[in-house]
Structure formats: C-alpha cells, structure tokens
Design an enzyme around this catalytic site. Structure first.
Site, PDB file in Angstrom:
ATOM      1  N   HIS A  66      -8.956   2.321  -1.173  1.00  0.00           N
ATOM      2  CA  HIS A  66      -8.492   1.218  -2.004  1.00  0.00           C
ATOM      3  C   HIS A  66      -7.824   1.776  -3.262  1.00  0.00           C
ATOM      4  O   HIS A  66      -7.873   2.976  -3.524  1.00  0.00           O
ATOM      5  CB  HIS A  66      -9.659   0.298  -2.390  1.00  0.00           C
ATOM      6  CG  HIS A  66     -10.786   0.981  -3.087  1.00  0.00           C
ATOM      7  ND1 HIS A  66     -12.007   1.208  -2.501  1.00  0.00           N
ATOM      8  CD2 HIS A  66     -10.868   1.503  -4.327  1.00  0.00           C
ATOM      9  CE1 HIS A  66     -12.792   1.835  -3.356  1.00  0.00           C
ATOM     10  NE2 HIS A  66     -12.123   2.027  -4.473  1.00  0.00           N
ATOM     11  N   ALA A  67      -7.214   0.877  -4.022  1.00  0.00           N
ATOM     12  CA  ALA A  67      -6.662   1.217  -5.339  1.00  0.00           C
ATOM     13  C   ALA A  67      -7.209   0.202  -6.323  1.00  0.00           C
ATOM     14  O   ALA A  67      -7.791  -0.818  -5.930  1.00  0.00           O
ATOM     15  CB  ALA A  67      -5.135   1.145  -5.306  1.00  0.00           C
TER      16      ALA A  67
END
Ligand code: T46
Length: 133
Positions: free
Chosen positions: A48-49
C-alpha cells in the site's frame, strides 16, 4: 524517489550500544510507534501507499527487504542494522518481504492510524500519483 537512509545516533561502550531517536533525528513530529514481529519468512507486509503519512523504518533485529515504487521507478532497500532508519515519505508504494527469523521492524510514524490515508490498490495508487504530481 523520496526516500532517505538516516543514521540513528549511537551511544557505545563495552557493555553494548544504545540507539537514541529524538525529534531532531526525525523530519516530522512523531505521532505513533509500532513494530512488526513474528513475521513468517514467506510473508509480505505493506502492499500500500499513504497519502499523508511519512515514516521511518528500523530493523531493530534481523533483516527484511523494502520494495519501494513511486509510479515511475522501483528500489529495493535491505534493512539489517539497528542504527539505520529508512525514511519513506507520502505517496510511495511499499512492500516488505524476506523477513529473517527473529526480525523486528520498528515504525515511527507522522500520523495516528487512519484507514482513509491508505491506498491499498496498486492501480489506484498509479492514478493518485499521476493526479497529485
Ligand atoms: C507500513 C508497514 C511497514 C491498526 O489498527 N493500527 C495500526 O497502527 C496499524 C499499523 C495497523 N492497524 C490494523 C489495520 C489492519 O486491519 O492492523 C491491520 C494490518 O495493518 P496493515 O495492513 O497496515 O499492516 P502492514 O504491516 O501491512 O503495514 C504497516 C503499516 O500500515 C504501513 O504503513 O508501511 O506496516
């Protein structure tokens, strides 16, 4: 890519070392500290970011690889020293893998936990960085 390796100040003597992280070492106000441990060697974390959150990752024990992507480039950083911290700013996709036995990943974060800050889908991340360049 907006990442950086930061040296953690060390107090060393014959009886061992102390690593000290105070505010001057960290380029943001610390809101949360958490750590990953007992991670199976086959496991992948991250994926994820974050839109806003920045963080420092430290291998307090053992080692693991951090795969970083900013939408154009890719970098793999191995963390295996408790006196080195990896700074990851916002809008960078990260995956953590190849955890050694006994690895502990400490994370020092600029924000409290907020699911709305995550981008967990890679295609959405690519769109997001394109729009927010
Ligand atoms: C990162 C890597 C290194 C919480 O409720 N509070 C928390 O502070 C955290 C970190 C997680 N959670 C919940 C949210 C999920 O339901 O725990 C579950 C797993 O969290 P997540 O998918 O975020 O776990 P990781 O290990 O994949 O990622 C975490 C950080 O979120 C992330 O920023 O870079 O560690």
């Amino acid at each position: 890519m907006d990442i950086q390796i930061i040296d953690i100040p060390k107090i060393k003597n014959a009886n061992g070392n102390i690593g000290v992280i105070e505010n001057d070492v960290v380029p943001f106000d610390i809101k949360r500290v958490y750590y990953l441990y007992d991670v199976p060697s086959s496991a992948k974390r991250g994926g994820h970011a974050h839109k806003k959150l920045q963080q420092l990752l430290v291998a307090l024990s053992g080692s693991f690889d951090v795969v970083l992507k900013d939408g154009t480039g890719k970098q793999i950083i191995t963390l295996n020293k408790p006196d080195k911290a990896l700074l990851i700013t916002s809008n960078i996709w990260r995956e953590l893998e190849n955890f050694s036995s006994g690895a502990v990943c400490m994370v020092i974060a600029s924000e409290v936990y907020e699911e709305e800050d995550y981008i967990r889908d890679y295609e959405s991340f690519l769109e997001y960085v394109k729009i927010n360049k």
